[in-house]
Design a protein around this motif. Sequence first.
Motif, PDB file in Angstrom:
ATOM      1  N   ALA A   1       0.827  -1.204   0.000  1.00  0.00           N
ATOM      2  CA  ALA A   1       0.000   0.000   0.000  1.00  0.00           C
ATOM      3  C   ALA A   1       0.865   1.260   0.000  1.00  0.00           C
ATOM      4  O   ALA A   1       0.560   2.244  -0.688  1.00  0.00           O
ATOM      5  N   ARG A   2       1.968   1.247   0.738  1.00  0.00           N
ATOM      6  CA  ARG A   2       2.841   2.420   0.806  1.00  0.00           C
ATOM      7  C   ARG A   2       3.473   2.721  -0.549  1.00  0.00           C
ATOM      8  O   ARG A   2       3.531   3.868  -0.983  1.00  0.00           O
TER       9      ARG A   2
ATOM     10  N   ALA B   1       2.281   1.682  -3.479  1.00  0.00           N
ATOM     11  CA  ALA B   1       1.223   1.967  -4.444  1.00  0.00           C
ATOM     12  C   ALA B   1       0.749   3.410  -4.333  1.00  0.00           C
ATOM     13  O   ALA B   1       0.367   4.029  -5.341  1.00  0.00           O
ATOM     14  N   SER B   2       0.792   3.959  -3.111  1.00  0.00           N
ATOM     15  CA  SER B   2       0.354   5.341  -2.893  1.00  0.00           C
ATOM     16  C   SER B   2       1.348   6.012  -1.944  1.00  0.00           C
ATOM     17  O   SER B   2       1.069   6.183  -0.753  1.00  0.00           O
TER      18      SER B   2
ATOM     19  N   PRO C   1       3.747   8.545   0.204  1.00  0.00           N
ATOM     20  CA  PRO C   1       3.511   9.850   0.820  1.00  0.00           C
ATOM     21  C   PRO C   1       4.397  10.913   0.187  1.00  0.00           C
ATOM     22  O   PRO C   1       5.302  10.608  -0.599  1.00  0.00           O
TER      23      PRO C   1
END
Length: 234
Positions: free
Chosen positions: A45-46, A48-49, A51
Motif C-alpha cells: 500500500a505504501r 502503491a500510494s 507519501p
Amino acid sequence: MPSGSPPIAPFTLPQFDPRTVPVLATDTDLPAIAADRTTPEALRARFASPPVWQPEIAAELSFSGRAPARAAVLIALVQRPEPTVLLTERTLHLSTHSGQVAFPGGQADEGDANPAATALREAHEEVGLEPCWAEVLGELPVYVTGSSFIVSPVVALVAPDCALRPNPYEVARVFEVPLAFLLNPAHHRRHAFEFRGARREWYSMPYRDAAGYEHFIWGATAGMLRNFYCFLAA
C-alpha cells in the motif's frame, strides 16, 4: 548530516577504517518504525500510494574521478515471521567497495529494461536469487555514491524458502539482518571524516549476529537504509 545537494568536485580520500571513526551521535529521539508498517500488505500500500517525502541523503561527497554510471541494488525484504533484509559482504579483491557490506546489485547493462531488471539480474548473478522469488514493490529515489554510481534502490519482498547460490568471486558472505533493527534510529550512528577541507559524513548500523560476528553496515548501504526509514516514517 548528509543533504540532498550535489556532490562537490572529486578528491582522493586516504585509506581509513570506518570502524575507528568516532560516533558523533545516534538518533535515539526518533521513533522506530512500527511492525504494522512493514507487513506485506502495508508495504504494498505504501509503494502503491507513496507519501510526500524527501530522502535524507541524495548524494555523497564525490571522491572518484571515474565517469558516472547507472546502477541498481535490491533491498530484499525476506518474509520471515520477523522480516529481515538480505545483505552481502563483498570479497576483498573487487575494484570498488571491496570488503564492504552491500545490497545485491551492480551496474546497469544496455539490455536492462529498467532499474528493477538490473537489480534482479545482479541479485541472480551475485547470490543466485531467482527473479520468481522476488515481488518488486517499487523504487526509492536515486542515491549517488561517492564512487560515482547513480544507484536506484529497488525494494522487493522475497520468499523465505528461496534457494541462494552466492558467487564466490564477488560475495564473501550472505547474511540477513532483522528489518526492525535497521528501521530503529537508535541503531543509526552518525560519523564524519575531514580531509583537506572537505567533510565526508555517513551513517553506520553495526549488527552483531548470533555467532558474535559484527557486520559493519555503513556508507551507501546505511544511507539507503536511512532513506527507507524516512520513506516509511513519512
